[in-house]
Design a protein around this motif. Structure first.
Motif, PDB file in Angstrom:
ATOM      1  N   GLN A   6     100.607  71.466 105.828  1.00 32.10           N
ATOM      2  CA  GLN A   6     100.495  72.786 106.452  1.00 32.10           C
ATOM      3  C   GLN A   6      99.627  73.709 105.610  1.00 32.10           C
ATOM      4  O   GLN A   6      98.819  74.482 106.153  1.00 32.10           O
ATOM      5  CB  GLN A   6     101.888  73.395 106.627  1.00 32.10           C
ATOM      6  N   ARG A  10      96.159  75.319 107.014  1.00 37.08           N
ATOM      7  CA  ARG A  10      95.956  76.771 107.074  1.00 37.08           C
ATOM      8  C   ARG A  10      94.785  77.204 106.195  1.00 37.08           C
ATOM      9  O   ARG A  10      94.021  78.102 106.556  1.00 37.08           O
ATOM     10  CB  ARG A  10      97.229  77.503 106.653  1.00 37.08           C
ATOM     11  N   PHE A  13      91.548  76.137 107.999  1.00 32.97           N
ATOM     12  CA  PHE A  13      91.360  76.980 109.177  1.00 32.97           C
ATOM     13  C   PHE A  13      90.893  78.375 108.773  1.00 32.97           C
ATOM     14  O   PHE A  13      89.926  78.916 109.339  1.00 32.97           O
ATOM     15  CB  PHE A  13      92.677  77.073 109.950  1.00 32.97           C
ATOM     16  N   ASN A  98      96.546  85.136 108.091  1.00 32.18           N
ATOM     17  CA  ASN A  98      96.670  83.680 108.129  1.00 32.18           C
ATOM     18  C   ASN A  98      97.670  83.159 107.107  1.00 32.18           C
ATOM     19  O   ASN A  98      98.318  82.130 107.329  1.00 32.18           O
ATOM     20  CB  ASN A  98      95.302  83.032 107.892  1.00 32.18           C
ATOM     21  N   SER A 105     103.094  80.522 116.189  1.00 28.20           N
ATOM     22  CA  SER A 105     102.510  79.235 116.548  1.00 28.20           C
ATOM     23  C   SER A 105     101.036  79.188 116.163  1.00 28.20           C
ATOM     24  O   SER A 105     100.394  80.214 115.943  1.00 28.20           O
ATOM     25  CB  SER A 105     102.662  78.997 118.051  1.00 28.20           C
ATOM     26  N   TYR A 106     100.515  77.963 116.119  1.00 24.97           N
ATOM     27  CA  TYR A 106      99.093  77.797 115.817  1.00 24.97           C
ATOM     28  C   TYR A 106      98.220  78.417 116.902  1.00 24.97           C
ATOM     29  O   TYR A 106      97.124  78.914 116.624  1.00 24.97           O
ATOM     30  CB  TYR A 106      98.760  76.316 115.660  1.00 24.97           C
TER      31      TYR A 106
END
Length: 206
Positions: A6, A10, A13, A98, A105-106
């Motif tokens: 995760q 993150r 992203f 972020n 949720s994503y």
């Protein structure tokens, strides 16, 4: 392993989103590699610091503290242009969102970041707003600065500068030297940001 996965997701992203903003919107106009470097590292630093902190209250307090620090820097210095400071605030905000968005949720996180990118694209687009530049000129023909001769003043400035000037502001007038400070405004088709345009006074000579 799940927590590590995760974190990496993150981080990647967040790095891609901020990279799109810096590389596609900020850099094409400014061409400032130093700010490109600074924005990228601040993004990484803020994101990891907030994500790896244990307490949620501590995270929020740290995030607000960062905004306060950079707010003070903005108002106490003239070295950082307003556009760069705006992008800095946006990048910090995205990094904080972020990093703190653990319970959403994503899909919600994706939409939030897409809204940031969409707003920046809209505001940076030349289709909606023309870029108005300004320059400070030490003008020698003070006989033309009177209101009744403004048309002559504009014509003279256009001929001597080659710029499509549409607005003029007359500042300090020195009758002893027959000179006046004039600020001219013009619309530029050049996509790049000229940092000299932001100068509002002549630097002092050493």
């Amino acid at each position: 392993m799940e927590a590590l996965g995760q974190l990496l997701f993150r981080f990647i992203f967040n790095f891609i989103v901020v990279g799109i903003i810096i590389h596609c919107f900020y850099y094409p106009k400014s061409k400032r590699r130093d700010y490109y470097f600074t924005f990228s590292l601040i993004n990484v630093s803020v994101f990891l610091l907030i994500l790896l902190m244990g307490s949620v209250k501590l995270k929020i307090g740290f995030a607000l503290g960062i905004f306060a620090i950079f707010g003070i820097i903005r108002y106490r210095t003239e070295q950082v242009p307003i556009r760069e400071m705006t992008y800095l605030f946006v990048i910090i905000a995205i990094s904080v969102i972020n990093a703190l968005a653990v319970q959403i949720s994503y899909a919600e996180m994706l939409v939030t970041n897409a809204l940031f990118i969409g707003c920046i694209w809209l505001l940076e687009s030349e289709r909606w707003l023309k870029h108005t530049s300004c320059k400070l000129i030490l003008y020698d023909k003070i006989q033309l600065i009177t209101p009744d001769r403004q048309a002559e003043l504009l014509d003279d400035l256009k001929k001597r500068t080659g710029l499509p000037i549409n607005k003029v502001e007359v500042g300090h007038i020195d009758f002893l030297r027959d000179a006046a400070f004039i600020k001219v405004y013009y619309e530029s088709d050049n996509q790049e940001i000229n940092t000299v345009d932001h100068l509002t006074r002549f630097p002092r000579e050493d």
